[in-house]
Design an enzyme around this catalytic site. Structure first.
Site, PDB file in Angstrom:
ATOM      1  N   SER B 264      -6.820  -5.456  21.065  1.00 26.63           N
ATOM      2  CA  SER B 264      -6.837  -4.123  20.475  1.00 26.63           C
ATOM      3  C   SER B 264      -7.256  -3.076  21.506  1.00 26.63           C
ATOM      4  O   SER B 264      -6.653  -2.984  22.573  1.00 26.63           O
ATOM      5  CB  SER B 264      -7.777  -4.137  19.268  1.00 26.63           C
ATOM      6  N   ASP B 593       1.740  -4.819  13.354  1.00 22.88           N
ATOM      7  CA  ASP B 593       0.800  -5.858  12.959  1.00 22.88           C
ATOM      8  C   ASP B 593      -0.255  -5.305  12.010  1.00 22.88           C
ATOM      9  O   ASP B 593      -1.365  -5.773  11.976  1.00 22.88           O
ATOM     10  CB  ASP B 593       0.170  -6.510  14.179  1.00 22.88           C
ATOM     11  N   HIS B 646      -3.407  -7.707  12.611  1.00 21.73           N
ATOM     12  CA  HIS B 646      -4.098  -7.282  13.829  1.00 21.73           C
ATOM     13  C   HIS B 646      -5.290  -8.148  14.219  1.00 21.73           C
ATOM     14  O   HIS B 646      -5.429  -8.529  15.376  1.00 21.73           O
ATOM     15  CB  HIS B 646      -4.534  -5.833  13.650  1.00 21.73           C
TER      16      HIS B 646
END
Lengths: 671, 691
Positions: B264, B593, B646
């Site tokens: 991320s 995602d 995610h």
């Protein structure tokens, strides 16, 4: 119904039968009126229900109180405490922040034996679900749940002293590794909290966690721990504007850091290759807390019969009833087997032999410690040397030099009167071991009865001959340990053999680094009777047990005697005798000596033990005990001052309660 | 049950012959005559005894009150619970283990893989734990306790305002407020679990440990994710520590290069690090130009937010990001209601706006990347995910063509993804020529005159409180914003925050990368304004999930609520498209995602860095690894072993296997090169970026 009643009132001569009828009807009416309620009520009430009711009641009240407690503003407990004990003294961190101290030198903590946490990275089937959970430190929940599995995972390989196949147990890293040993039992937490008050945080504090079961050099071989410490210290010095670090080792960490200082300057592959200036460049001060520089007598009894009172705190987790053979648990044998795989326990065998610890008929401490005196804590420095004189009359000379003696009479007789069978002769005698069928392996089962008897016949062991004894009863452990540790005194420190790493943790066989600006502190508690020598006996129990044990029936004559329960006590911090903690700073390294060629200044800071005044104080703010001293406000203040930039002189130099300087004079150590 | 029945019986008998308790003597005689009732008699006696017994506790009220029943029930439940618990603990441990799916670690260990390259994990935003080192009196007793992540969020419920205060940073400097020090939790515990049972890195760590990883070759680069990247170095020396750690691991593991696994926001943090480490001090780490080539084998970006996340926009604009900050999950519906006067959103917004790092996630590259008023690279995206998941990669082009045609007939509202914020549904659909043009200069004109008129609200909470009603309406009147004009919008509504944050981040595209201004650190985390380092042997992976609807642009409205201290805009939840449309609840969705759209995650690997480009002068190899999302099939699977969302993707077995193979020495070609499910290549072609 009213009609019936009237009749009953008027006609009293009616038979009882009638009355019964009346009542019967009465009852019937009642039944119709409230049949449900009545039957419902009477249905439920029984013993079982009362129990349930009671438990429910207690639970509810408990939850209610808990809720109240949780919603209570945080300041109330403190308020209550203050109301009871009077206003609290500021913890040293707060006090010194008011004085204007701030972060200056980065700080490195080096935890001691058993205080560091260990976690599982790979294990056998039985340890499933424990991945990255603590095996050592923390709650010890698993110890109770699956003790044998636990002991198996905590043990090392008996031959190599490294991981057994299929098991990887690693030290926890970071400050969490040793801030608390168990929930609520602080080790470093108080010190950390106080340092944080003047602005320390993660980037300026570093816990040099290592696997304390391994020998010191093996932590580098297996985990590269020494390299990590080196890299971290360099990083901290670099990121804090070139400020040198203050290192604070505790207990065995003291020896570990001694080893590190030699390692880091030694050339690779054996050393870290930092060059001869590394310590001078990176270290401002080494503040040793309760350092067993010259070893601990406890470790002898620990190795000999697992009876050390708390060198392995494991003992406290195996309370008395586990000793019983009734349960068939054989806790001690398991413990002994486990601890004997730990090389580090060998590092704390008394060093320096008879020169330091005394021979058959003399010891440096002599009779100067008043074992019965609880008043010692109120003494000022001035009158410490008066007390021994007063008590000298009713105290016999204690033969501390005889670390192990078999029987009380042997312990007290003059050396010329003791008949001894030479140990070496019996070693040459037949090595036929009687192979017992014990499940549990301990080396005692390999050595056979002859040797056990021979060991007992030798009667008395000094710090020198104790090594022979240990070699005699546990050859494998000592062979393994002997490759990593040494216990002698060097005649010539320039002998190239002393470049080997096995000498690095023995202050009597190494030179300190060339760093004249560095400072070395010996900080330790005094005023607590500390195990110094033992009276042993041969157990009469069955084959599968440990053949020796401390003769707890032996007591000294008077109240003040230093002999209690088979143990001779001397002054110290409950684990480390003053002699071991203070001698190097008092004599071995004082001034320019051959052990300290660059004349690094040394300071002795003793803290007289005072037990906590009341329960609210917890483990005390003036304690001198080996671990509790980490919460001693005076010690914390000293550390913070040095970390904030003060020198030993500014702290007040030496601060001595015990007779360490007197004893040091008696020791004939060539400097 | 049996005992209960017996009680009933007893009671019945008892009440029937109650008379005995009064006049039992004669009655007894009568009864004795009756032989048939002999049984009853014994029962009588029994009942009598009970009666006598019961007379003793007569002191306490005899009625079975409600309270007593409660106590009884609680006691009963507790006892049963304890009994069960006791039994549970007595059971052998092996019985209780849920037969877990053997993770890839076990299988790869059997294949003979062992630890080779040291691994560095770089956590993303909000997943890292934060602990308190110094605080206000209200945070008494929390010293070195977690304020964020890791264990309990109980403190948030206990003293929410105190926590918000401690988690906020200084609004002007973006650093610690006076008297508060909150620091990142170091070590693997920093981000292995976000909350109890909610893993982040734990599964990956466990699998890596199976093939021999441990503390000495596995490192978590924890950093304070609230700060701007350069500030983590200034305050905590986080970058220097990371550099030193990588160098140490490189040396102590036999000169094996490091595999970095950022997740991320950690992806752009690590990008920043790669530039920082080769830049000379004082701004950089002074590692020299060969540092990356020498120390890093591969960068395996998981769910990378290279070009930003549209969610960050809604988060900053109205604190409505659905899960870029998990706070929303922690503050369920109840808190929204104004009855409690909590104004959760306003407080959360105030806190989030002090975090520079969120600004780092604003979409980068402007209209070139994200599309303008009338076009966007994702055009032709079909939102019917259930159907699309059956299509095969090889047929992608065909399918898209088909669906294009279909859509022409069926779906009327084109998804104008380029308009990242539009006010009202019409504004999001109409052609640009029919809309008023957004002119950033207009903002400044209105702002100067009216900015400070409206100070009736007292203490200003958010910068919205400093805006006049008029300018708030002006903003809405401009109808639609693209990613370029969006920055102007944010500068207008939150001038202080943007001024602070834009000293650390930049969101443009570089014309000429050799311009010396690009040596400044604010460009380092933007892949479109930096060159990759000169390390031709390094590999860059873009690993992300696809097949989940991901927020891409928003339809806003003016919030009807005009009182003080409220957020004047909110997402227009009432706006919905037709079936199969990408517009739902005021949000346009695209493939991704759940947090990061495919465009942001994959574009750099697919085009920007592919081959030798100006952004990648040494031709570092890039690989795209996409993982199609499959929801967990059963409860036992927990958060799924094939998830593509995610955070859950960190438990995706395929992804873990890829990482482990690379860590054990494989190259990108050996694990299968690109693996693409989405239209990322086509999207990239539509983007007109000079390479």
């Amino acid at each position: 119904m009213s009609f019936l009643r009237r009749r009953k009132g008027t006609d009293s001569s009616k038979s009882q039968n009638l009355r019964c009828n009346i009542v019967k009807e009465d009852e019937k009416n009642n039944l119709y009126e409230s049949p449900r309620k009545e039957s419902y009520n009477s249905k439920k009430w029984s013993c079982w229900d009362s129990c349930c009711w009671f438990i429910g009641f207690v639970c509810s009240v408990w939850w209610f109180l808990l809720l109240l407690y949780n919603t209570m503003p945080a300041s109330i407990p403190q308020y209550v405490t203050e109301a009871i004990t009077g206003p609290l003294t500021d913890p040293p961190g707060v006090k010194l922040r008011k004085e204007g101290l701030t972060v200056n030198h980065p700080v490195v903590f080096v935890p001691g034996i058993v205080t560091g946490g260990l976690e599982l990275w790979e294990g056998h089937q039985c340890a499933e679900g424990l991945f990255r959970k603590r095996l050592w430190g923390g709650s010890f929940g698993e110890l109770y749940k699956r003790p044998l599995c636990w002991a198996q995972h905590m043990s090392l390989d008996n031959e190599t002293g490294l991981d057994p196949p299929g098991i990887r147990v690693r030290p926890v890293s970071g400050l969490v590794a040793a801030d608390y040993f168990a929930a609520g039992y602080f080790v470093w937490a108080v010190l950390i909290a106080n340092l944080a008050q003047i602005g320390y945080e993660e980037k300026t504090m570093y816990m040099a966690a290592y696997d304390w079961r391994l020998s010191f050099q093996n932590t580098e071989v297996r985990d590269q721990t020494l390299s990590r410490i080196k890299s971290n210290i360099e990083l901290m010095v670099a990121t804090n504007g070139g400020k040198k670090v203050v290192v604070i080792p505790h207990s065995m960490g003291v020896l570990y850091f001694l080893h590190f200082m030699k390692w880091v300057e030694a050339p690779p592959p054996m050393g870290g290759g930092g060059g001869s200036e590394w310590c001078a460049k990176h270290i401002k001060a080494v503040m040793n807390i309760g350092g067993p520089f010259l070893g601990v007598p406890k470790s002898v009894s620990g190795l000999f019969s697992v009876e050390a009172r708390d060198i392995a705190i494991a003992r406290t987790f195996a309370p008395g009833f586990l000793d019983k053979d009734v349960f068939g648990l054989q806790t001690f044998q398991h413990l002994m087997r486990m601890t004997r795989t730990w090389d580090s326990t060998v590092s704390m065998i008394p060093k320096g032999g008879e020169t330091i610890w005394g021979g058959l008929d003399w010891s440096p401490e002599g009779s100067s410690f008043n074992c019965g005196a609880k008043t010692l804590r109120n003494n000022s420095i001035n009158n410490t040397d008066q007390i021994p004189n007063i008590n000298l009359a009713n105290m016999k000379n204690v033969n501390y030099g005889r670390i192990i003696s078999f029987g009380k009479d042997v312990a007290e007789a003059h050396s010329s009167k003791i008949e001894r069978v030479d140990l070496l002769d019996s070693m040459k005698a037949d090595m036929l071991a009687n192979l017992t069928n014990c499940d549990i392996w301990i080396e005692y089962h390999d050595i056979g009865d002859h040797r056990i008897k021979a060991a007992a016949d030798y009667k008395v062991y000094t710090a020198g001959s104790i090594l022979d004894l240990l070699h005699f009863v546990s050859p494998k452990l000592m062979a393994r340990g002997g490759a990593h540790f040494s216990y002698g005194i060097a005649d010539n420190l320039d002998d190239p053999k002393y470049q080997h790493y096995k000498y690095w943790s023995n202050p009597l066989e190494t030179k300190l680094p060339d760093a004249p600006d560095m400072e070395i502190y010996s900080m330790y508690g005094v005023g607590i009777p500390t195990e110094r020598a033992y009276v042993y006996k041969v157990t009469t129990a069955t084959d599968c047990s440990i053949p020796f044990q401390i003769d707890t029936s032996v007591e000294g004559g008077s109240e003040d005697s230093c002999l209690k329960g088979g143990v001779f006590s001397a002054d110290g911090d409950e684990t480390v005798p003053v002699l071991s903690a203070g001698l190097m700073a008092a004599k071995g390294w004082r001034g320019k000596t051959r052990f300290n060629p660059s004349g690094i200044p040394t300071y002795i800071r003793e803290y007289s033990h005072a037990p906590p005044a009341n329960l609210l104080e917890g483990r005390g703010t003036q304690s001198g005990a080996h671990v509790d001293i980490m919460g001693n406000f005076a010690l914390i203040e000293d550390i913070i001052r040095v970390a904030a930039g003060a020198t030993g002189k500014e702290l007040g130099g030496d601060h001595v309660y015990s007779d360490i300087f007197k004893w040091a004079e008696r020791i004939n150590l060539q400097l | 049950m049996a005992s209960v029945l017996r009680f009933r019986k007893l009671c019945y008998v008892e009440s029937a012959v109650k008379c005995t308790s009064v006049g039992y003597e004669s009655f007894e005689i009568d009864e004795k005559l009756d032989e048939k009732e002999e049984d009853v008699l014994s029962a009588n006696n029994f009942a009598l005894e009970i009666n006598k017994k019961r007379k003793q506790p007569k002191r306490q009220p005899k009625e079975w009150r409600c309270l007593d029943s409660c106590c009884w029930i609680i006691g009963y439940l507790c006892t049963t619970w304890w009994l069960l618990l006791f039994c549970y603990h007595c059971l052998p441990v092996t019985l209780l283990r849920v037969p877990e799916l053997p993770g890839p670690g076990v299988r790869l260990k059997r294949e003979g893989l062992t630890a080779l390259h040291p691994v560095v994990l770089v956590p993303g935003i909000v997943t890292g734990g934060l602990e308190l080192w110094e605080g206000r009196p209200c945070a008494d007793g929390l010293f070195r306790k977690r304020l964020w992540g890791g264990g309990s969020f109980t403190q948030i419920f206990k003293r929410p305002l105190c926590l918000l205060e401690h988690l906020s940073l200084h609004y002007e400097t973006g650093l610690d407020p006076q008297g508060i020090r909150v620091r990142a939790v170091p070590g693997l515990v920093g981000a292995d679990y976000f909350a109890p049972g909610y893993f982040v890195w734990a599964v990956l760590i466990e699998n890596l440990a199976k093939i021999g990883y441990e503390g000495k070759n596995l490192h978590m680069a924890a950093y304070d994710w609230r700060l701007s990247f350069q500030n983590t170095e200034i305050r905590d020396h986080a970058l220097t520590r990371l550099k030193s750690k990588i160098e140490l691991m490189y040396i102590s593991n036999g000169y094996k290069k490091v595999v970095a696994v950022p997740h991320s926001m950690g992806v752009i943090y690590f990008l920043h690090f790669l530039k920082w480490v080769e830049t000379p001090p004082p701004m950089g780490g002074g590692g020299g130009p060969g540092w990356c080539a020498k120390h890093i084998k591969a960068v395996m970006n998981i769910g990378p937010a290279f070009l930003g996340v549209p969610k960050a926009v809604s988060n900053l604009f109205s604190a409505e990001g659905k899960d870029v900050s998990y706070i929303r999950a922690m503050a369920p519906g109840v808190f929204d209601s104004e009855i409690l006067g909590l104004q959760t959103f306003e407080r959360v917004m105030r806190m989030a706006r002090t975090w520079d790092s969120i600004v780092s996630l604003l979409p980068k590259g402007g209209e070139v990347i994200w599309g303008n008023m009338d076009r966007s690279p994702e055009e032709g995206h079909v939102c019917d995910f259930s159907k699309k998941s059956h299509s095969k990669t090889s047929l992608t082009t065909n399918n898209v063509n088909n669906s294009d045609v279909k859509r022409g007939f069926l779906v009327k509202d084109l998804a104008n993804y380029g308009r990242i914020i539009s006010f009202g549904k019409p504004a999001s659909v109409l052609h640009s020529s029919k809309l008023p043009t957004a002119d950033s200069k207009e903002f400044s004109r209105t702002s100067t005159s009216e900015n400070f008129n409206n100070f009736s609200c007292g203490e200003a909470w958010t910068e919205y409180d400093e805006m006049s009603r008029q300018s708030i309406q002006n903003v809405a009147a401009d109808k639609a914003y693209t990613t370029t004009t969006l920055l102007d919008l944010l500068r207008f509504v939150a001038p202080k925050m943007m001024r602070r944050a834009e000293a650390h981040f930049s969101h443009g595209i570089a014309e000429n990368l050799d311009d010396p201004k690009y040596n400044h650190y604010k460009y380092w985390s933007n892949p479109l304004e930096t060159k990759l380092s000169d390390a031709p042997d390094m590999e860059i992976y873009c690993m992300y999930g696809v097949g989940i609807q991901t927020e891409r642009s928003y339809v806003y409205k003016l919030s009807p609520n005009s009182r003080c201290k409220s957020i004047p805009y909110q997402i227009d939840n009432s706006v919905h498209g037709e079936d199969g449309s990408c517009l739902k609840g005021g949000v346009y969705f695209a493939d991704g995602d759940e947090s990061v759209p495919v465009l942001s995650a994959g574009f750099m690997c697919a085009k920007g860095w592919r081959g030798r480009t100006r952004f990648n002068p040494s031709g570092i190899a890039t690989y795209i690894r996409e993982y199609r999302h499959k929801p967990p099939t059963s409860l036992m699977e927990g958060r799924g072993i094939e998830s593509g969302s995610h955070v859950d993707i960190m438990g995706n077995f395929a992804l873990i296997e890829d990482i482990m193979r690379v860590a054990a020495g494989a190259t990108g070609d050996e694990i299968g090169g690109d693996q693409i499910h989405s239209d990322i290549i086509k999207m990239s072609e539509r983007i007109n970026l000079g390479l």
